[in-house]
Enzyme design. Structure first.
Site, PDB file in Angstrom:
ATOM      1  CB  CYS A   2     -49.860 -11.255 -17.772  1.00 30.19           C
ATOM      2  SG  CYS A   2     -48.438 -11.678 -18.759  1.00 30.19           S
ATOM      3  NE  ARG A  27     -51.789  -9.656 -12.461  1.00 26.04           N
ATOM      4  CZ  ARG A  27     -51.745 -10.521 -11.465  1.00 26.04           C
ATOM      5  NH1 ARG A  27     -51.992 -10.108 -10.239  1.00 26.04           N
ATOM      6  NH2 ARG A  27     -51.482 -11.780 -11.682  1.00 26.04           N
ATOM      7  CD1 TRP A  74     -42.951  -8.263 -16.068  1.00 27.49           C
ATOM      8  CD2 TRP A  74     -42.775 -10.477 -16.269  1.00 27.49           C
ATOM      9  NE1 TRP A  74     -41.721  -8.632 -15.583  1.00 27.49           N
ATOM     10  CE2 TRP A  74     -41.580  -9.990 -15.692  1.00 27.49           C
ATOM     11  CE3 TRP A  74     -42.889 -11.849 -16.508  1.00 27.49           C
ATOM     12  CZ2 TRP A  74     -40.517 -10.821 -15.337  1.00 27.49           C
ATOM     13  CZ3 TRP A  74     -41.827 -12.677 -16.161  1.00 27.49           C
ATOM     14  CH2 TRP A  74     -40.660 -12.162 -15.579  1.00 27.49           C
ATOM     15  CG  ASN A 100     -51.249 -14.109 -15.569  1.00 25.07           C
ATOM     16  OD1 ASN A 100     -50.027 -14.126 -15.690  1.00 25.07           O
ATOM     17  ND2 ASN A 100     -51.851 -13.973 -14.406  1.00 25.07           N
ATOM     18  N   GLY A 101     -49.626 -16.586 -17.544  1.00 20.57           N
ATOM     19  CA  GLY A 101     -49.029 -17.832 -17.053  1.00 20.57           C
ATOM     20  C   GLY A 101     -48.016 -18.351 -18.058  1.00 20.57           C
ATOM     21  CD  GLU A 486     -37.365  -4.595   1.482  1.00 21.23           C
ATOM     22  OE1 GLU A 486     -36.994  -5.688   1.006  1.00 21.23           O
ATOM     23  OE2 GLU A 486     -38.301  -3.933   1.009  1.00 21.23           O
ATOM     24  CE  LYS A 490     -38.386  -2.239  -1.981  1.00 21.97           C
ATOM     25  NZ  LYS A 490     -39.165  -3.340  -1.519  1.00 21.97           N
ATOM     26  CD  GLU A 493     -38.036  -4.088  -5.887  1.00 21.71           C
ATOM     27  OE1 GLU A 493     -38.144  -3.616  -4.738  1.00 21.71           O
ATOM     28  OE2 GLU A 493     -38.884  -4.821  -6.393  1.00 21.71           O
ATOM     29  CG  HIS A 509     -14.896 -12.030   5.874  1.00 23.57           C
ATOM     30  ND1 HIS A 509     -13.772 -12.638   6.379  1.00 23.57           N
ATOM     31  CD2 HIS A 509     -15.624 -11.643   6.946  1.00 23.57           C
ATOM     32  CE1 HIS A 509     -13.828 -12.639   7.711  1.00 23.57           C
ATOM     33  NE2 HIS A 509     -14.950 -12.039   8.075  1.00 23.57           N
ATOM     34  CE  LYS A 608     -47.162  -4.904  -5.071  1.00 22.42           C
ATOM     35  NZ  LYS A 608     -46.047  -4.373  -4.274  1.00 22.42           N
TER      36      LYS A 608
END
Ligand code: M6R
Length: 613
Positions: A2, A27, A74, A100-101, A486, A490, A493, A509, A608
């Site tokens: 947010c 955000r 968000w 926000n929270g 990573e 990526k 996402e 395995h 983000k």
């Protein structure tokens, strides 16, 4: 998680708020809304979707106000929808609030309010809070400021809240705990934001608000108080950031711009810190806690997501060069599992935003147990930076693309410097190796530029070839294992393709069962001490008809001969290689996302800055 924006001044608030929301959209982008104080009433406009959808829905409406607040969401409590979008009115419509929270005890507060006859239009915890504040204001016959103060003493959770009151036509009340809030000081105007980007076009004078502080903001006045109603002198800082840094600058997406900025950002991370000729590294943060580092039992690295991958590489490098025991922890697990921490431990927190809630709380817990906190953070003045005992900024500049790229390579760069500095102080590194690594590091910006120049078109073609794949496997060994993780993250996402990162040898395995002629397997196979082993792993995949895409060192004919497609990087020492081998993987993900027609800068469901747990 947010974005919040506020403006109070003598100009029209709406354009400032919309512009600010666009800057903060990274955000969250489930819905957006504004509340404007129109003199006799507060008007709220809100809409599911991105800020553009809000703008369209507001078109033609009266927005002639000089004070207002805005929110880009968000979703946490309640699905993305118009009714769950912020701002939320109180029942009387005399107060409007953005948040926000997360209010953790919202259910208890809501049931108390329901018993008193309050009704709710949304499923959000935020609407509960604004009504809780209104209820206190009415019952105590007090000001909004006083009601907020009383309410926040009962609130459990994290918040930044901005409120408008019908009776206060020139005042925004704001408060924070655990989520970021910056206030910009303009000429007869104040700007509020989750970060400084919404105010950058208007002012460079900013005040970072701390937890448990409350701000009373008018055009010509900024009053700061603690929850005990004592005044605090605002500490005005000058922003060291240019507007161009938060614009696309001719690129189609922020992600692509940020990938291409890496020669410069890596250079900036090294600048003034490394002198290859003098064989010295200057890191005042390390100096500050040098004694603690030298007698540390262990270093615990705490981070999330991409920053955790940087931490994993740091574990390999610090253990190798400094001979200190290192543990790498997911902040979200670490904070809840009662870890054994002593005052002999040094915690390195890695975070681009410096606001990730899990990392922040994990650090608070460790600090209480006596550990020393070293923050490796990108956003200057962020919560983690401020609560650390010492630290180093990564100097990557603002990263807007939700998928982290330049922040990651900046983290790796500074982590190399930290490891080398500690190793030198401890005497655990030979001068020849120290000098070799320093020399390679000094060349990294040029090498990254070389990869971007030479491999861009090659990688675009590979991305097009594999953009319809359903799954990907990423494999790497040793220093390149974190890069495999990573690369997979990526891709997930920005392309929504299922991808797994695995240690290349561990593949036998289990994951090898996935291999068939449809499965692209990306090997991070630069030349290192495990090279022959990874060549065998490539053979194992080829034997099962898997498609092999490999990141290889320049001149490696063996890996090149085996792979279906290769992305070539310059050959450097194996410790430094990961900061190069990740670059092709960033580009590969970016183009696969683009070819699949996706908004790579704002992938679905992501945000983000993850300021909720
Ligand atoms: O701001 P932080 O570095 O603390 O954020 C941690 C993660 O949320 C972040 O790295 C996330 O995984 C990114 N979207 C990765 O691209």
């Amino acid at each position: 998680m947010c974005g919040i924006v506020g403006y109070v001044g003598s100009n029209l608030a709406y354009p400032v708020i919309i512009d600010g929301l666009k800057k903060l959209e990274y955000r969250g982008y489930d819905s957006a809304g504004v509340a404007l104080h129109m003199g006799n009433s507060i008007e709220v406009y809100k809409k599911e979707g991105k800020v553009a959808a809000l703008e369209e829905s507001v078109h033609g409406k009266n927005v002639q106000a000089t004070i207002g607040i805005g929110h880009t969401r968000w979703a946490t409590h309640g699905e993305p929808s118009d009714r769950n979008a912020h701002p939320h009115y109180s029942n009387s419509r005399n107060i409007a609030m953005i948040h926000n929270g997360i209010i953790e005890n919202y259910a208890q507060l809501k049931s108390e309010l329901l018993q008193k006859g309050y009704t709710f239009k949304s499923d959000t915890d935020s609407e509960v809070l604004v009504n809780f504040i209104e209820d206190i204001k009415i019952n105590n016959e007090c000001s909004l400021e006083e009601a907020v103060r009383i309410a926040l003493k009962r609130v459990v959770g994290a918040y930044v809240i901005l409120l408008l009151d019908k009776d206060l036509p020139d005042t925004i009340i704001a408060a924070r705990k655990g989520s970021p809030l910056v206030i910009g000081v303009g000429e007869n105007a104040h700007y509020l934001g989750s970060d400084a980007s919404p105010m950058l076009a208007y002012t460079k004078e900013v005040v970072y608000i701390n937890d448990y502080e409350l701000a009373i903001v008018r055009p010509d006045e900024l009053i700061l108080k603690n929850l005990g109603n004592e005044r605090i002198t605002p500490f005005v800082q000058k922003l060291d950031m240019e507007l161009a840094a938060i614009e696309k600058g001719g690129f189609d997406h922020f992600m692509l711009k940020e990938i291409f900025e890496q020669p410069q950002t890596i250079f900036d991370s090294l600048r003034g810190r490394m002198d290859a000729e003098q064989q010295s590294i200057t890191l005042s943060g390390v100096d500050k806690i040098a004694e603690r580092l030298l007698r540390a039992n262990r270093i615990i690295i705490v981070a999330c997501g991409t920053s955790w991958h940087a931490g994993l590489l740091a574990e390999y490098v610090i253990e190798e060069l400094c001979r200190i025991n290192v543990e790498v922890e997911y902040a979200s697990e670490f904070r809840y599992r009662n870890p054994i921490i002593t005052d002999q431990d040094v915690i390195i927190a890695i975070s681009q935003s410096g606001e990730t809630a899990d990392t922040l709380v994990a650090l608070e817990n460790a600090k209480k147990q006596g550990a020393t906190i070293f923050g490796l953070v990108n956003v200057v003045g962020s919560s983690i930076a401020r609560m650390s005992d010492a630290g180093a900024y990564t100097h990557a500049g603002p990263e807007i693309g939700v998928a982290s790229t330049k922040a990651f390579t900046a983290q790796l760069t500074v982590l190399y410097l930290i490891a080398l500095k500690i190793a030198q102080l401890k005497g655990t590194i030979e001068a020849t190796l120290f000098n070799r690594l320093l020399a390679d590091l000094a060349n990294v910006p040029a090498y990254v530029k070389e990869i971007l120049d030479d491999q861009h078109a090659v990688i675009q073609a590979i991305a097009r070839k594999y953009s319809d794949a359903r799954d990907f496997l990423y494999l790497g060994r040793g220093y390149n294992f974190p890069i495999a993780l990573e690369g997979a993250l990526k891709l997930k996402e920005v392309s929504y393709i299922h991808a797994e990162g695995y240690p290349a040898a561990e593949m036998k395995h289990g994951p090898i069962a996935l291999v068939d002629e449809q499965l692209p397997v990306v090997f991070v196979a630069t030349k290192d001490s495990y090279h022959e082993k990874i060549i065998s792993n490539i053979q194992e995949i080829k034997a099962r008809k898997g498609k092999v895409i490999a990141v290889v060192s320049h001149g490696d004919n063996v890996a090149t001969g085996l792979a279906d497609d290769v992305m070539v990087v310059p050959h450097v020492h194996e410790i430094i290689a990961p900061v190069l081998s990740v670059i092709p993987l960033q580009l590969l993900s970016y183009y696969i996302g683009v070819y699949r027609g996706l908004d790579v800068d704002k992938p679905r469901n992501l945000a983000k800055s993850v300021t909720v747990e």
